[in-house]
Design a protein around this motif. Structure first.
Motif, PDB file in Angstrom:
ATOM      1  N   VAL A   1       0.818  -1.219   0.000  1.00 53.74           N
ATOM      2  CA  VAL A   1       0.000   0.000   0.000  1.00 53.74           C
ATOM      3  C   VAL A   1       0.849   1.266   0.000  1.00 53.74           C
ATOM      4  N   ALA A   2       1.830   1.317   0.903  1.00 51.88           N
ATOM      5  CA  ALA A   2       2.660   2.520   0.997  1.00 51.88           C
ATOM      6  C   ALA A   2       3.832   2.506   0.020  1.00 51.88           C
ATOM      7  N   LYS A   3       4.049   1.363  -0.640  1.00 51.11           N
ATOM      8  CA  LYS A   3       5.133   1.214  -1.611  1.00 51.11           C
ATOM      9  C   LYS A   3       6.485   1.582  -1.011  1.00 51.11           C
ATOM     10  N   ALA A   4       6.738   1.045   0.179  1.00 55.50           N
ATOM     11  CA  ALA A   4       7.984   1.335   0.886  1.00 55.50           C
ATOM     12  C   ALA A   4       8.531   0.044   1.494  1.00 55.50           C
ATOM     13  N   LYS A   5       9.730   0.140   2.056  1.00 60.15           N
ATOM     14  CA  LYS A   5      10.381  -1.002   2.701  1.00 60.15           C
ATOM     15  C   LYS A   5      10.721  -0.630   4.135  1.00 60.15           C
ATOM     16  N   ILE A   6      10.719  -1.648   5.009  1.00 56.74           N
ATOM     17  CA  ILE A   6      11.054  -1.431   6.410  1.00 56.74           C
ATOM     18  C   ILE A   6      12.352  -2.160   6.734  1.00 56.74           C
ATOM     19  N   ASP A   7      13.253  -1.478   7.436  1.00 59.71           N
ATOM     20  CA  ASP A   7      14.459  -2.119   7.946  1.00 59.71           C
ATOM     21  C   ASP A   7      14.094  -2.828   9.246  1.00 59.71           C
ATOM     22  N   LYS A   8      14.039  -4.169   9.205  1.00 63.21           N
ATOM     23  CA  LYS A   8      13.574  -4.937  10.356  1.00 63.21           C
ATOM     24  C   LYS A   8      14.687  -5.312  11.332  1.00 63.21           C
ATOM     25  N   SER A   9      15.880  -4.802  11.148  1.00 72.38           N
ATOM     26  CA  SER A   9      17.018  -5.236  11.964  1.00 72.38           C
ATOM     27  C   SER A   9      16.843  -4.913  13.444  1.00 72.38           C
ATOM     28  N   SER A  10      15.992  -3.949  13.769  1.00 68.25           N
ATOM     29  CA  SER A  10      15.819  -3.559  15.182  1.00 68.25           C
ATOM     30  C   SER A  10      14.578  -4.158  15.814  1.00 68.25           C
ATOM     31  N   ARG A  11      13.886  -5.040  15.091  1.00 68.22           N
ATOM     32  CA  ARG A  11      12.598  -5.541  15.566  1.00 68.22           C
ATOM     33  C   ARG A  11      12.699  -6.213  16.927  1.00 68.22           C
ATOM     34  N   PHE A  12      13.705  -7.038  17.142  1.00 71.78           N
ATOM     35  CA  PHE A  12      13.782  -7.822  18.374  1.00 71.78           C
ATOM     36  C   PHE A  12      14.851  -7.319  19.337  1.00 71.78           C
ATOM     37  N   THR A  13      15.110  -6.034  19.307  1.00 75.51           N
ATOM     38  CA  THR A  13      16.084  -5.468  20.234  1.00 75.51           C
ATOM     39  C   THR A  13      15.450  -5.234  21.606  1.00 75.51           C
ATOM     40  N   ASP A  14      16.295  -4.925  22.590  1.00 73.45           N
ATOM     41  CA  ASP A  14      15.829  -4.666  23.950  1.00 73.45           C
ATOM     42  C   ASP A  14      15.388  -3.202  24.039  1.00 73.45           C
TER      43      ASP A  14
ATOM     44  N   ARG B   1      16.398  -0.781  27.250  1.00 69.84           N
ATOM     45  CA  ARG B   1      17.737  -0.243  27.494  1.00 69.84           C
ATOM     46  C   ARG B   1      17.837   1.183  26.969  1.00 69.84           C
ATOM     47  N   ARG B   2      18.556   2.002  27.705  1.00 76.18           N
ATOM     48  CA  ARG B   2      18.789   3.382  27.299  1.00 76.18           C
ATOM     49  C   ARG B   2      20.289   3.651  27.243  1.00 76.18           C
ATOM     50  N   PRO B   3      20.783   4.420  26.260  1.00 71.98           N
ATOM     51  CA  PRO B   3      19.974   5.115  25.263  1.00 71.98           C
ATOM     52  C   PRO B   3      19.582   4.189  24.108  1.00 71.98           C
ATOM     53  N   LEU B   4      18.473   4.508  23.444  1.00 69.46           N
ATOM     54  CA  LEU B   4      18.080   3.791  22.239  1.00 69.46           C
ATOM     55  C   LEU B   4      18.910   4.301  21.071  1.00 69.46           C
ATOM     56  N   SER B   5      19.257   3.399  20.166  1.00 75.06           N
ATOM     57  CA  SER B   5      20.088   3.779  19.023  1.00 75.06           C
ATOM     58  C   SER B   5      19.250   4.498  17.965  1.00 75.06           C
ATOM     59  N   ASP B   6      19.940   5.197  17.061  1.00 76.01           N
ATOM     60  CA  ASP B   6      19.243   5.852  15.952  1.00 76.01           C
ATOM     61  C   ASP B   6      18.496   4.831  15.094  1.00 76.01           C
ATOM     62  N   ALA B   7      19.085   3.643  14.928  1.00 72.83           N
ATOM     63  CA  ALA B   7      18.429   2.605  14.136  1.00 72.83           C
ATOM     64  C   ALA B   7      17.132   2.151  14.807  1.00 72.83           C
TER      65      ALA B   7
ATOM     66  N   ALA C   1      14.555   4.969  14.354  1.00 68.96           N
ATOM     67  CA  ALA C   1      14.077   5.038  12.961  1.00 68.96           C
ATOM     68  C   ALA C   1      13.090   3.910  12.688  1.00 68.96           C
ATOM     69  N   TYR C   2      13.409   2.720  13.169  1.00 66.11           N
ATOM     70  CA  TYR C   2      12.506   1.586  12.985  1.00 66.11           C
ATOM     71  C   TYR C   2      11.175   1.850  13.683  1.00 66.11           C
ATOM     72  N   ALA C   3      11.239   2.334  14.930  1.00 67.03           N
ATOM     73  CA  ALA C   3      10.021   2.600  15.696  1.00 67.03           C
ATOM     74  C   ALA C   3       9.165   3.653  15.012  1.00 67.03           C
ATOM     75  N   LEU C   4       9.796   4.680  14.490  1.00 71.42           N
ATOM     76  CA  LEU C   4       9.058   5.758  13.834  1.00 71.42           C
ATOM     77  C   LEU C   4       8.376   5.264  12.556  1.00 71.42           C
ATOM     78  N   SER C   5       9.038   4.346  11.843  1.00 73.99           N
ATOM     79  CA  SER C   5       8.450   3.835  10.602  1.00 73.99           C
ATOM     80  C   SER C   5       7.171   3.049  10.864  1.00 73.99           C
ATOM     81  N   ASP C   6       6.988   2.588  12.092  1.00 69.12           N
ATOM     82  CA  ASP C   6       5.777   1.843  12.428  1.00 69.12           C
ATOM     83  C   ASP C   6       4.535   2.724  12.448  1.00 69.12           C
ATOM     84  N   VAL C   7       4.720   4.034  12.514  1.00 66.41           N
ATOM     85  CA  VAL C   7       3.555   4.926  12.508  1.00 66.41           C
ATOM     86  C   VAL C   7       3.520   5.864  11.300  1.00 66.41           C
ATOM     87  N   THR C   8       4.682   6.189  10.731  1.00 63.12           N
ATOM     88  CA  THR C   8       4.667   7.115   9.590  1.00 63.12           C
ATOM     89  C   THR C   8       4.056   6.453   8.348  1.00 63.12           C
TER      90      THR C   8
END
Length: 384
Positions: free
Chosen positions: A125-138, A141-147, A150-157
């Motif tokens: 539908v959105a004709k885009a791709k998601i980088d799933k490398s961060s799906r199963f991270t902890d 833990r803080r701080p969260l990485s940029d990756a 970015a992954y979390a933000l793509s879940d709503v954008t």
């Protein structure tokens, strides 16, 4: 991609999002070592291009502005496969998002298949791709990485575009009302109240005797209360296999409990072992005349296997023609019920489901409808 970590910043963000027609929402959480999910991140986006990430673990934040937004009747809250997200929101403040839209349910109505994944909808539908490398991270833990961010933000954008397309398709096909029942279940508080007295139901499939069910009721309820009180997974208290073994064997002594292969050595003489035996005794004290056996344990539809198989073929044919996922129309249990009883009280014999499929199912049973194969497809025909 800075995290919102204070209450004033969250209030400002929620006020901006409250001015939008809809807001897409997702959460990241951990529950591997707990009974209740631990909320680690909240993501939201609006159709104006705004997007925010909220840190619920910050000691400087109160999530009330977020809960107020979830309850705002002027804004549609959009999730994908929302059940666990809604459970978390309910546990936070006994609030459930409303009005509410689940894109996974909508996608089934729009013909994208059963339980379609978010990744597939982003691709289709959105004709885009998601980088799933961060799906199963902890996510705790803080701080969260940029990756991770970015992954979390793509879940709503991407969800913004998906919602707009699916809502448009539903409007065009006049199928919006088809979602009401599913959305009603997801936004009912009863869906998220973990009642220990009902814990036995998820384990009752192999039970064949009322006495086994009676013991299962008590042992499963005891385990659920323990898990809730200690905030640990059920399996940390007693694994499913052990609960089932106790229910079927019904040990009434320390020695009998210790002989069960799923009970760890020495466990039977612990405080927990004593509590299991007490639960077994409560099971024996139950009046089995008041116990309704699970329907599948009674073998519903067992003598109508051929009819059930025909109904499965009919369901597949109807869903292919109408462009809707079978799962949202009828379950195998529904088909077994219809095979057994023309007046079965199942969803598929009510409302839009009856018009779409239920009437055809009854016609097939009564010989007023036929199935044939033409050019590799099943064709449905009315008979005189």
């Amino acid at each position: 991609m800075d995290l919102i970590a204070t209450t004033p910043a969250l209030a400002d963000a929620c006020a901006r999002l409250a001015a939008q027609a809809f807001v897409t929402v997702d959460t990241e959480f951990m529950r591997e070592t707990t009974y209740y999910p631990k909320l680690c991140l909240i993501q939201m986006a609006g159709p104006d291009g705004s997007a925010v990430l909220v840190d619920p673990l910050s000691p400087q934040i109160d999530l009330k502005p977020f809960l107020d937004l979830m309850a705002d009747e002027g804004v549609v809250k959009v999730f994908h496969s929302a059940r666990q997200d809604l459970e978390i929101i309910w546990l936070m403040g006994e609030v459930l998002p409303h009005p509410f839209f689940d894109t996974q349910v909508a996608a089934m109505v729009c013909g994208y298949g059963d339980s379609v994944s978010y990744e597939q909808l982003v691709n289709d539908v959105a004709k885009a791709k998601i980088d799933k490398s961060s799906r199963f991270t902890d996510w705790s833990r803080r701080p969260l990485s940029d990756a991770q961010l970015a992954y979390a933000l793509s879940d709503v954008t991407h969800l913004v575009k998906i919602y707009e397309v699916l809502a448009g398709q539903l409007l065009k096909t006049d199928r919006g009302a088809w979602l009401d029942e599913e959305m009603g279940v997801l936004t009912s508080p009863e869906t998220y109240r973990a009642d220990p007295a009902q814990a036995w139901r998820r384990l009752s499939g192999r039970m064949r005797k009322p006495r086994e069910i009676a013991v299962l009721m008590e042992v499963a309820a005891w385990r659920e209360r323990e898990a809730q009180g200690r905030n640990v997974p059920r399996g940390r208290i007693l694994k499913d296999e052990a609960v089932i073994d106790v229910a079927t064997a019904a040990p009434r002594s320390v020695e009998a409990l210790g002989r069960l292969r799923t009970i760890p050595a020495g466990f039977e003489r612990s405080r927990t072992g004593a509590e299991i035996l007490a639960a077994v005794e409560r099971g024996f004290a139950r009046d089995t005349a008041d116990i309704a056996m699970p329907e599948r344990s009674r073998g519903r539809g067992g003598g109508n296997g051929a009819i059930v198989e025909l109904l499965k073929v009919l369901l597949k044919a109807v869903c292919e023609t109408e462009g809707v996922a079978p799962k949202i129309i009828a379950t195998v249990d529904d088909l077994e019920a219809i095979a057994d009883d023309d007046e079965a009280d199942v969803p598929v014999l009510h409302g839009w489901r009856r018009s779409l499929f239920g009437e055809k199912a009854l016609a097939l049973k009564s010989g007023r409808l036929a199935l044939s194969a033409e050019r590799g497809r099943v064709v449905v025909r009315d008979l005189p």
